[in-house]
Write a protein that holds these residues in place. Sequence first.
Motif, PDB file in Angstrom:
ATOM      1  N   SER B 101      -0.875 -28.881 -67.122  1.00 31.37           N
ATOM      2  CA  SER B 101      -1.129 -29.164 -65.710  1.00 31.37           C
ATOM      3  C   SER B 101      -1.266 -30.661 -65.462  1.00 31.37           C
ATOM      4  CB  SER B 101      -2.411 -28.458 -65.245  1.00 31.37           C
ATOM      5  OG  SER B 101      -2.285 -27.086 -65.473  1.00 31.37           O
ATOM      6  N   ASP B 102      -1.670 -31.395 -66.496  1.00 30.35           N
ATOM      7  CA  ASP B 102      -1.834 -32.844 -66.338  1.00 30.35           C
ATOM      8  C   ASP B 102      -0.499 -33.561 -66.142  1.00 30.35           C
ATOM      9  OD1 ASP B 102      -4.558 -32.661 -66.581  1.00 30.35           O
ATOM     10  OD2 ASP B 102      -4.568 -33.092 -68.744  1.00 30.35           O
ATOM     11  N   LEU B 103       0.589 -32.879 -66.494  1.00 32.17           N
ATOM     12  CA  LEU B 103       1.911 -33.512 -66.390  1.00 32.17           C
ATOM     13  C   LEU B 103       2.262 -33.848 -64.950  1.00 32.17           C
ATOM     14  CD1 LEU B 103       3.804 -31.166 -68.890  1.00 32.17           C
ATOM     15  CD2 LEU B 103       3.271 -33.591 -69.262  1.00 32.17           C
ATOM     16  N   VAL B 129       0.261 -38.264 -80.214  1.00 27.76           N
ATOM     17  CA  VAL B 129       1.125 -37.612 -81.206  1.00 27.76           C
ATOM     18  C   VAL B 129       0.874 -36.102 -81.160  1.00 27.76           C
ATOM     19  CG1 VAL B 129       1.706 -37.448 -83.654  1.00 27.76           C
ATOM     20  CG2 VAL B 129       1.001 -39.653 -82.656  1.00 27.76           C
ATOM     21  N   PRO B 130       1.909 -35.299 -80.852  1.00 25.99           N
ATOM     22  CA  PRO B 130       1.677 -33.841 -80.744  1.00 25.99           C
ATOM     23  C   PRO B 130       1.029 -33.251 -81.986  1.00 25.99           C
ATOM     24  CG  PRO B 130       3.839 -34.420 -79.888  1.00 25.99           C
ATOM     25  CD  PRO B 130       3.281 -35.679 -80.497  1.00 25.99           C
ATOM     26  N   ALA B 131       1.458 -33.688 -83.148  1.00 24.94           N
ATOM     27  CA  ALA B 131       0.970 -33.082 -84.388  1.00 24.94           C
ATOM     28  C   ALA B 131      -0.511 -33.351 -84.617  1.00 24.94           C
ATOM     29  CB  ALA B 131       1.777 -33.595 -85.574  1.00 24.94           C
ATOM     30  N   GLU B 132      -1.073 -34.300 -83.899  1.00 31.19           N
ATOM     31  CA  GLU B 132      -2.502 -34.581 -84.063  1.00 31.19           C
ATOM     32  C   GLU B 132      -3.366 -33.625 -83.230  1.00 31.19           C
ATOM     33  OE1 GLU B 132      -3.178 -38.708 -83.199  1.00 31.19           O
ATOM     34  OE2 GLU B 132      -2.324 -39.398 -85.097  1.00 31.19           O
ATOM     35  N   ALA B 133      -2.711 -32.784 -82.420  1.00 32.21           N
ATOM     36  CA  ALA B 133      -3.472 -31.844 -81.577  1.00 32.21           C
ATOM     37  C   ALA B 133      -3.425 -30.440 -82.171  1.00 32.21           C
ATOM     38  CB  ALA B 133      -2.885 -31.828 -80.172  1.00 32.21           C
ATOM     39  N   ASP B 134      -4.582 -29.788 -82.243  1.00 29.15           N
ATOM     40  CA  ASP B 134      -4.628 -28.406 -82.746  1.00 29.15           C
ATOM     41  C   ASP B 134      -4.517 -27.394 -81.608  1.00 29.15           C
ATOM     42  OD1 ASP B 134      -4.938 -29.307 -85.331  1.00 29.15           O
ATOM     43  OD2 ASP B 134      -7.130 -29.451 -85.132  1.00 29.15           O
ATOM     44  N   ARG B 135      -5.107 -27.724 -80.474  1.00 32.07           N
ATOM     45  CA  ARG B 135      -5.127 -26.754 -79.366  1.00 32.07           C
ATOM     46  C   ARG B 135      -3.742 -26.623 -78.748  1.00 32.07           C
ATOM     47  NH1 ARG B 135      -8.693 -28.902 -75.285  1.00 32.07           N
ATOM     48  NH2 ARG B 135      -7.961 -27.083 -74.098  1.00 32.07           N
ATOM     49  N   PRO B 136      -3.274 -25.390 -78.617  1.00 33.54           N
ATOM     50  CA  PRO B 136      -1.918 -25.161 -78.077  1.00 33.54           C
ATOM     51  C   PRO B 136      -1.690 -25.852 -76.739  1.00 33.54           C
ATOM     52  CG  PRO B 136      -2.771 -23.126 -78.998  1.00 33.54           C
ATOM     53  CD  PRO B 136      -3.901 -24.110 -79.068  1.00 33.54           C
ATOM     54  N   ALA B 137      -2.645 -25.827 -75.836  1.00 34.67           N
ATOM     55  CA  ALA B 137      -2.422 -26.404 -74.509  1.00 34.67           C
ATOM     56  C   ALA B 137      -2.218 -27.912 -74.608  1.00 34.67           C
ATOM     57  CB  ALA B 137      -3.605 -26.093 -73.596  1.00 34.67           C
ATOM     58  N   VAL B 138      -2.978 -28.541 -75.483  1.00 36.01           N
ATOM     59  CA  VAL B 138      -2.879 -29.995 -75.625  1.00 36.01           C
ATOM     60  C   VAL B 138      -1.541 -30.361 -76.262  1.00 36.01           C
ATOM     61  CG1 VAL B 138      -3.882 -32.032 -76.731  1.00 36.01           C
ATOM     62  CG2 VAL B 138      -5.378 -30.243 -75.788  1.00 36.01           C
ATOM     63  N   ARG B 139      -1.246 -29.639 -77.336  1.00 32.07           N
ATOM     64  CA  ARG B 139      -0.004 -29.959 -78.045  1.00 32.07           C
ATOM     65  C   ARG B 139       1.212 -29.701 -77.163  1.00 32.07           C
ATOM     66  NH1 ARG B 139       0.476 -29.014 -84.403  1.00 32.07           N
ATOM     67  NH2 ARG B 139       2.675 -29.503 -84.722  1.00 32.07           N
ATOM     68  N   ALA B 140       1.155 -28.634 -76.386  1.00 37.23           N
ATOM     69  CA  ALA B 140       2.261 -28.318 -75.473  1.00 37.23           C
ATOM     70  C   ALA B 140       2.444 -29.449 -74.478  1.00 37.23           C
ATOM     71  CB  ALA B 140       1.984 -27.000 -74.747  1.00 37.23           C
ATOM     72  N   ALA B 144       5.666 -31.839 -74.239  1.00 41.85           N
ATOM     73  CA  ALA B 144       6.453 -31.761 -73.002  1.00 41.85           C
ATOM     74  C   ALA B 144       7.022 -33.117 -72.604  1.00 41.85           C
ATOM     75  CB  ALA B 144       5.576 -31.212 -71.868  1.00 41.85           C
ATOM     76  N   LEU B 145       6.314 -34.157 -72.985  1.00 46.66           N
ATOM     77  CA  LEU B 145       6.750 -35.504 -72.592  1.00 46.66           C
ATOM     78  C   LEU B 145       8.167 -35.815 -73.078  1.00 46.66           C
ATOM     79  CD1 LEU B 145       3.484 -37.506 -73.353  1.00 46.66           C
ATOM     80  CD2 LEU B 145       4.355 -36.823 -71.093  1.00 46.66           C
TER      81      LEU B 145
END
Lengths: 429, 460
Positions: B101-103, B129-140, B144-145
């Motif tokens: 939603s932040d996008l 960095v996507p790989a540094e995020a564990d939570r699906p919503a954050v990584r997604a 997305a960027l």
Amino acid sequence: MASPRRAAVVGANRIPFARSNGAYARASNSDMLTAALDGLVARFGLADERVGEVVAGAVLKHSRDFNLTREAVLASRLSPWTPTYDVQQACGTGLEAAVLIANKIALGQVESGIAGGVDTTSDAPIAVNEDLREVLLAANRAKSTAGVVKALAGLRPGQIVPEIPANREPGTGMSMGEHTAITAAHWAISRTAQDELTALSHQNLAKAYDAGFFDDLMTPYLGLTKDNNLRADSSVEKLGKLKPVFFPAGADKAEATMTAGNSTPLTDGAATVLLASDEWAAERGLPVLAHVVDAETAAVDYVHGDEGLLMAPAYAVPRMLERNGLTLQDFDFYEIHEAFASTVLATLAAWESPQFCKERLGLDAPLGSIDRGKLNVHGSSLAAGHPFAATGARIVPTLAKILHENGGGRGLISICAAGGQGVVAILEA
Amino acid sequence: MSHDWYSDFVNSGIGKTIAGNLGLPPVPVLRRWEPGQPLLSGAALLGTATANGRVAKVVRAVLSDAGVEVHEDPQAPIGGGSSTSKVAAAVVDATGLSSPSDLAAIQGFLTPVMRRVGSSGRILVIGDVPAEADRPAVRAARRALEGLVRSAAKEARYGATVNLVHVADGAENDLESTLRFFLSSRSAFVDGQRLDVGTVPGYAGSSAGTDWDRPIAGKVAVVTGAARGIGRTVATTLARDGATVVCVDVPSAGDALARTANDVGGTALQLDITGEGAGEAILSHAQRHGGIDIVVHNAGITRDKLLANQDTDRWNSVIDVNLNSQLAINDILIGSPDDTGFHRGGRIVTVSSMAGIAGNRGQTSYAASKAGVIGLVDATAPLLAPKDATINAVAPGFIETAMTAAMPVGTREAGRRLSSLTQGGLPVDVAETIAYFAQGASYAVNGQVLRVDGQNLLGA
């Protein structure tokens, strides 16, 4: 007197040597010397640098090339503020140029210098017929139109024939090959021995190329990446099929031994060698391959004196050995310029001859023989070719690098030259 | 090099009118870097996606240090102009996203920006960095960027580029050389790409005191394949940026090599890099310069054959030159002493290829070697970290060289036009990217492969 410092051989660059009227047919001496200099500049990062001196020369030279070396330096990537001079000592030019620079370095007059030589027999200077020249000069001297007309009235069709430089001794009218044929016969140098030396020269040069020995001594030019006289598959058998081309005057033609194979061909090319003080090299982080220890020149009276045209090194070497307290055997490597295979063999035979050493050199004992395995180990002029003035600047770095790769040692250079002269030198690493 | 007549035509007065009427694709004339050129030719817009952004401050500092006027409102009137007047660049701090939603905030900022960015303009999105995020919503959200950026790059016109930088947690102060590269005209032909900063741990360095006109002043660089083509331009570019360049090429190319060395005031080393002891020979030659700071593995060959017609000798020659030589030389560099060999803080830059990413018919050996280069970079990066050194690769797309000039017209035109910038790149575009990796200030950029291809459709 404190002994002067020894000049260092730092490195070199030459272009591949090309058989006459071949790959470099359209290249001038100036073009080739400039190319050789530019490759040296690139190898040692000398762009826009001023070295102490550039000394080079050519044997066959156009009159417009009176300042050949200076013009080449101005066309090169060296600083245009680099002083130069030309020398000419026939086939000894390149080595003599190196000796001159080494001596100035030894005396502290310069810290660095480039010695070189270049020759082309393809782009040779052709002069006007001597009769025509006299007519033209007379016309030039005439003070009135009538005088000019009168002088030009001396023009004749036959004067159109130009004067082409020839490989001939002015003193005898004989070619170098004819002179050497006499020497070969005098020393009874066999055809087989000459062909063996020739085949070995080709094989050794080919091996050196394969080992990358020339990767830091040469830069390609006009599509050539190797000396194109080189025949890697040369053999005594193949050389044995060639017909003799030089005949000793008055001797039986059947006894002739010198062929196009065991004589050097006319060749185009240029070579340069960078010399410096150890300090200059160290400041730039450049290697010292070897040092110039000593040099000697000699000349023989081949016109009246009953000595072979190319035998002067046989006299120069013992004088240099004596001065340095050395024997002929005190060397790890020998570089004897192969003007002809028989020249090398006659020189070695002379040093082995008690009679020659006693009568001609005034020595109690002969100089003796050398270990042939130490002679011209990476080939010499029979394989590489011999652009007259360039040969010395080819041999100096070749020997220096051989000594360096050997981890040290002492080497002898011997170069015979037209006019009955010889230049020899000692390098040590 | 083959001349791009089409580009000349559509950029001429009459050609522009005709091309416009016929709907022919325009070919923008790209702004390219020259010493003394300002970072940007106009103002910049700086947007933030969330209140948690961690790079906006750094971006602002770099821009103001470079004398760039910065506005946060994407519709800010600039220089007495209107809310739609042109800007030179827009940077989005897209760090700190907590969900897709932040996008929307990024969309809200970029929508007016797309029409405001001028010719050869720059849009740079900086995310986590996507790989540094564990939570699906954050990584997604982070991932997305990439889709956003790659699509925006295809939409941007007039030579404007859109790129994405991932900044690792804690690396926000290590971005300066990367920001300067992507914003400046040095990155003219880099479009729709992603680059990660700070992702290989253990890096060290500083950009303080860098002279951005001569960012590698006093460094010693070795460039293989320097006789001609891209290698020659790399040597020229590194020399322009201040380095002393050791130019290496095979002995048979020695005359062209000497010209390069003399032109850049460097030295020539005639060497077969596939030979035994090649690495030692390079180190030995470089002793005269006091060691090596930068090595550019540019030498490469093609021996193209359909796989169905391939023979092992040709195959091996490509693998040996393009890959094995680099591995062997890198081993020597890594094992050499810090002071007289490959210096602490050294840089290795190697050349991959679009073919190594996308594949190319008839280029199995070449593509294998160039894909192999990427693996080499991946595995070597952590080995270099203890030396504070880095290794990165550039992957050129269609670059105007003698090689592309020899292509059939159809293939060449397709190579040029099937990219977002609708043209071939120049050797200098590859060289600028290499020079960026080579900077001491790029100390946090390690293990990266950056395409220089104008966002070519191949392998996208």
